[in-house]
Scaffold this motif. Structure first.
Motif, mmCIF file in Angstrom:
data_model
loop_
_atom_site.group_PDB
_atom_site.id
_atom_site.type_symbol
_atom_site.label_atom_id
_atom_site.label_comp_id
_atom_site.label_asym_id
_atom_site.label_seq_id
_atom_site.Cartn_x
_atom_site.Cartn_y
_atom_site.Cartn_z
ATOM 1 N N GLY A 17 0.783 -1.227 0.000
ATOM 2 C CA GLY A 17 0.000 0.000 0.000
ATOM 3 C C GLY A 17 0.811 1.270 0.000
ATOM 4 N N PHE A 18 2.137 1.168 0.051
ATOM 5 C CA PHE A 18 2.961 2.368 -0.007
ATOM 6 C C PHE A 18 2.828 2.995 -1.388
ATOM 7 C CE2 PHE A 18 4.761 0.525 3.698
ATOM 8 C CZ PHE A 18 5.355 1.557 4.401
ATOM 9 N N GLY A 19 2.852 4.311 -1.426
ATOM 10 C CA GLY A 19 2.780 5.018 -2.688
ATOM 11 C C GLY A 19 3.599 6.287 -2.624
ATOM 12 N N LEU A 20 3.653 6.994 -3.719
ATOM 13 C CA LEU A 20 4.418 8.223 -3.803
ATOM 14 C C LEU A 20 3.645 9.346 -3.113
ATOM 15 C CD1 LEU A 20 6.934 9.641 -4.906
ATOM 16 C CD2 LEU A 20 5.613 10.129 -6.974
ATOM 17 N N ALA A 40 9.390 21.524 -0.047
ATOM 18 C CA ALA A 40 8.651 20.444 -0.711
ATOM 19 C C ALA A 40 9.573 19.257 -0.932
ATOM 20 C CB ALA A 40 8.089 20.916 -2.036
ATOM 21 N N PHE A 41 9.021 18.042 -0.797
ATOM 22 C CA PHE A 41 9.786 16.828 -1.057
ATOM 23 C C PHE A 41 8.833 15.674 -1.340
ATOM 24 C CE2 PHE A 41 8.940 16.999 3.427
ATOM 25 C CZ PHE A 41 8.755 15.688 3.847
ATOM 26 N N GLN A 42 9.400 14.577 -1.845
ATOM 27 C CA GLN A 42 8.628 13.369 -2.125
ATOM 28 C C GLN A 42 9.267 12.192 -1.413
ATOM 29 O OE1 GLN A 42 8.749 13.269 -6.448
ATOM 30 N NE2 GLN A 42 6.603 13.902 -6.491
ATOM 31 N N GLN A 43 8.426 11.253 -1.008
ATOM 32 C CA GLN A 43 8.899 10.022 -0.389
ATOM 33 C C GLN A 43 7.805 8.970 -0.527
ATOM 34 O OE1 GLN A 43 9.563 11.009 3.705
ATOM 35 N NE2 GLN A 43 7.416 10.983 4.232
ATOM 36 N N GLU A 44 8.184 7.712 -0.326
ATOM 37 C CA GLU A 44 7.170 6.661 -0.275
ATOM 38 C C GLU A 44 6.575 6.671 1.125
ATOM 39 O OE1 GLU A 44 9.111 2.999 -1.206
ATOM 40 O OE2 GLU A 44 8.576 3.146 -3.307
ATOM 41 N N ASP A 45 5.257 6.560 1.201
ATOM 42 C CA ASP A 45 4.603 6.524 2.502
ATOM 43 C C ASP A 45 3.311 5.729 2.389
ATOM 44 O OD1 ASP A 45 4.322 7.016 5.217
ATOM 45 O OD2 ASP A 45 4.554 9.177 5.024
ATOM 46 N N LEU A 46 2.722 5.431 3.516
ATOM 47 C CA LEU A 46 1.540 4.587 3.589
ATOM 48 C C LEU A 46 0.328 5.435 3.981
ATOM 49 C CD1 LEU A 46 0.497 1.664 3.473
ATOM 50 C CD2 LEU A 46 1.132 1.433 5.864
ATOM 51 N N ALA A 47 -0.563 5.669 3.026
ATOM 52 C CA ALA A 47 -1.780 6.446 3.294
ATOM 53 C C ALA A 47 -2.808 5.546 3.971
ATOM 54 C CB ALA A 47 -2.340 6.998 1.990
ATOM 55 N N PRO A 48 -3.661 6.039 4.806
ATOM 56 C CA PRO A 48 -3.843 7.440 5.199
ATOM 57 C C PRO A 48 -3.096 7.826 6.477
ATOM 58 C CG PRO A 48 -5.701 6.190 5.997
ATOM 59 C CD PRO A 48 -4.763 5.213 5.285
ATOM 60 N N ARG A 49 -2.345 6.908 7.074
ATOM 61 C CA ARG A 49 -1.658 7.220 8.341
ATOM 62 C C ARG A 49 -0.390 8.039 8.126
ATOM 63 N NH1 ARG A 49 -0.797 1.860 9.113
ATOM 64 N NH2 ARG A 49 1.167 2.488 10.019
ATOM 65 N N ALA A 74 -0.133 15.188 -1.210
ATOM 66 C CA ALA A 74 -0.713 14.510 -2.372
ATOM 67 C C ALA A 74 -0.138 13.095 -2.366
ATOM 68 C CB ALA A 74 -0.360 15.232 -3.657
ATOM 69 N N HIS A 75 -0.992 12.102 -2.561
ATOM 70 C CA HIS A 75 -0.544 10.712 -2.486
ATOM 71 C C HIS A 75 -1.097 9.936 -3.672
ATOM 72 C CE1 HIS A 75 0.755 7.008 -0.527
ATOM 73 N NE2 HIS A 75 -0.394 6.499 -0.930
ATOM 74 N N LYS A 76 -0.252 9.099 -4.257
ATOM 75 C CA LYS A 76 -0.667 8.259 -5.382
ATOM 76 C C LYS A 76 -0.191 6.839 -5.131
ATOM 77 C CE LYS A 76 -1.919 7.007 -9.531
ATOM 78 N NZ LYS A 76 -3.184 6.380 -9.616
#
Length: 94
Positions: A17-20, A40-49, A74-76
């Motif tokens: 379930g990890f996404g960008l 601003a930055f990007q990382q893999e994370d687990l939504a919605p927590r 923003a999560h994808k």
């Protein structure tokens, strides 16, 4: 060989379930309290927590002398259940 193991781990995290996640943090520095700044930055994370974002924000609150104004997320999901399925069989192309 090391990169294939890393790639496998990335794929496994995506299946979990990890996404960008793209994060924008708006903040004020103590020496310029009227100037709104953005990080601003990007990382893999687990939504919605968003556990990785939570750890980062805990670090920010403890270590960085800046007042948080707002956070935009923003999560994808890179792989969803409808996009992945097990297939029985092997296709060989000569």
């Amino acid at each position: 060989m090391g990169s294939s193991r890393l790639g496998s781990g990335d794929f496994a995290r995506q299946l979990e379930g990890f996404g960008l996640t793209t994060i924008q943090i708006h903040y004020y520095l103590p020496d310029h309290p009227s100037l709104l700044q953005m990080f601003a930055f990007q990382q893999e994370d687990l939504a919605p927590r968003f556990p990785r974002l939570e750890r980062f924000l805990d670090h920010w609150r403890r270590e960085i002398e800046a007042t948080l104004h707002s956070i935009r997320i923003a999560h994808k999901h890179l792989i969803g259940p409808q996009e992945w399925r097990a297939v029985d069989g092997v296709i060989t192309i000569n």
